[in-house]
Design a protein around this motif. Sequence first.
Motif, mmCIF file in Angstrom:
data_model
loop_
_atom_site.group_PDB
_atom_site.id
_atom_site.type_symbol
_atom_site.label_atom_id
_atom_site.label_comp_id
_atom_site.label_asym_id
_atom_site.label_seq_id
_atom_site.Cartn_x
_atom_site.Cartn_y
_atom_site.Cartn_z
ATOM 1 N N THR A 27 48.450 45.309 32.732
ATOM 2 C CA THR A 27 47.553 44.387 32.356
ATOM 3 C C THR A 27 48.239 42.881 32.788
ATOM 4 O O THR A 27 47.900 41.767 33.418
ATOM 5 C CB THR A 27 46.762 44.141 30.802
ATOM 6 N N MET A 28 49.571 42.713 32.271
ATOM 7 C CA MET A 28 50.700 41.400 32.844
ATOM 8 C C MET A 28 50.493 41.318 34.001
ATOM 9 O O MET A 28 50.527 40.773 34.667
ATOM 10 C CB MET A 28 51.790 41.525 31.298
ATOM 11 N N GLY A 81 30.651 32.835 42.772
ATOM 12 C CA GLY A 81 28.879 32.950 41.913
ATOM 13 C C GLY A 81 28.620 34.010 41.431
ATOM 14 O O GLY A 81 27.020 34.683 41.175
ATOM 15 N N THR A 82 29.415 35.517 41.696
ATOM 16 C CA THR A 82 28.953 36.659 41.347
ATOM 17 C C THR A 82 30.659 37.080 39.944
ATOM 18 O O THR A 82 31.331 36.108 40.631
ATOM 19 C CB THR A 82 29.569 37.527 42.582
ATOM 20 N N PRO A 83 29.734 38.208 39.187
ATOM 21 C CA PRO A 83 31.013 38.503 38.039
ATOM 22 C C PRO A 83 32.032 39.290 38.877
ATOM 23 O O PRO A 83 31.448 40.228 40.046
ATOM 24 C CB PRO A 83 30.104 38.994 37.362
ATOM 25 N N MET A 84 33.262 39.399 38.768
ATOM 26 C CA MET A 84 34.324 40.452 38.808
ATOM 27 C C MET A 84 34.096 41.782 38.746
ATOM 28 O O MET A 84 34.706 42.731 40.057
ATOM 29 C CB MET A 84 35.462 40.030 37.983
ATOM 30 N N LEU A 171 45.619 32.246 34.310
ATOM 31 C CA LEU A 171 46.331 32.728 34.197
ATOM 32 C C LEU A 171 46.098 34.021 32.766
ATOM 33 O O LEU A 171 45.239 35.094 32.673
ATOM 34 C CB LEU A 171 47.323 33.074 33.811
ATOM 35 N N ILE A 172 44.904 32.969 31.367
ATOM 36 C CA ILE A 172 44.813 33.366 30.481
ATOM 37 C C ILE A 172 43.803 34.476 30.943
ATOM 38 O O ILE A 172 43.110 35.705 30.187
ATOM 39 C CB ILE A 172 44.694 32.678 29.946
ATOM 40 N N ILE A 173 42.585 33.931 31.267
ATOM 41 C CA ILE A 173 40.706 34.373 31.915
ATOM 42 C C ILE A 173 42.005 35.604 32.699
ATOM 43 O O ILE A 173 41.321 36.832 32.142
ATOM 44 C CB ILE A 173 40.854 33.595 32.855
ATOM 45 N N ASP A 177 39.964 39.303 31.848
ATOM 46 C CA ASP A 177 38.909 39.850 32.857
ATOM 47 C C ASP A 177 39.630 41.289 32.881
ATOM 48 O O ASP A 177 38.990 42.013 34.257
ATOM 49 C CB ASP A 177 39.105 38.776 33.964
ATOM 50 N N THR A 178 40.860 41.211 33.413
ATOM 51 C CA THR A 178 41.227 43.019 33.874
ATOM 52 C C THR A 178 41.063 43.612 33.165
ATOM 53 O O THR A 178 40.398 45.400 34.135
ATOM 54 C CB THR A 178 42.776 43.159 33.229
ATOM 55 N N CYS A 179 40.281 44.056 32.084
ATOM 56 C CA CYS A 179 39.193 45.089 31.351
ATOM 57 C C CYS A 179 38.493 45.009 32.193
ATOM 58 O O CYS A 179 38.041 46.579 32.626
ATOM 59 C CB CYS A 179 39.187 44.413 30.006
#
Length: 263
Positions: A27-28, A81-84, A171-173, A177-179
């Motif tokens: 993740t990091m 405008g679109t989700p990851m 970076l925090i996001i 959001d890597t999930c």
Amino acid sequence: MPETFWGRIVMLIEEYSTSFLRGAGVTMIIALVGTFIGCIIGFAVGIVQTIPVSKKDNIVKRVVLKVVRFILTAYVEVFRGTPMMAQAMFIYFGSAAVFNINMSMWFAAFFIVSINTGAYMAETVRGGILSIDPGQTEGAKAIGMNHVQTMLYVIMPQALRNIMPQIGNNLIINIKDTCVLSIIGTVELFYTTKGVAGAKYLYFESFAIAMVMYFILTFTCSRILRFWESRLDGPDNYDLATTDTLAHTSGMYNYSTEKKEEE
């Protein structure tokens, strides 16, 4: 199986601590690399979008910049405008189906996070550049700097200091959001936690551990970034430099006193 909540937590940590740590590490790595590359993309896009254009410029330059800016604006608007998660599905599976490109887990993760972050950073950089007093640009041009030199040595150092908080936010996001990359098989912390929870049927306990780990990662990064921001801000007060001859003369000369002494 332990009967208490804390007993089950301890059991999961003892059995799967390596898996949790490996997932947190992935993740990091994805968040750091994706944010770094995304910042580079954002700076490039933001700088291009703020290149000054006037009617005196060559028509070829104006047409090329207009086309490039249209493409960059479309990129920014689409990825903001679109989700990851939808982007991950579209890029990972779409590239294989349409272009026969089979991305590896690492490449897909880095690519998706980077271009998503780049879209957000582009607007941040553009706003940071526009927030700098126009007099800074005029002064740089007055001493003979071209646009590239002005951006590199005058505008960007100041803009970077202004946008540092947003870089930290990205970076925090990205850590959180890597999930969404678990949907394409990226074995990060969320994916690992789902595997542990499914193996033991302990979803509450497993995700309690994951939440604590996410909090530790984000809190640590936010503290480090705030320390870095404070270092960039410099001291609150500045002393007048009196070592220079001109500065010393202008700061110490008193016309009325000198006139009286002469009389």
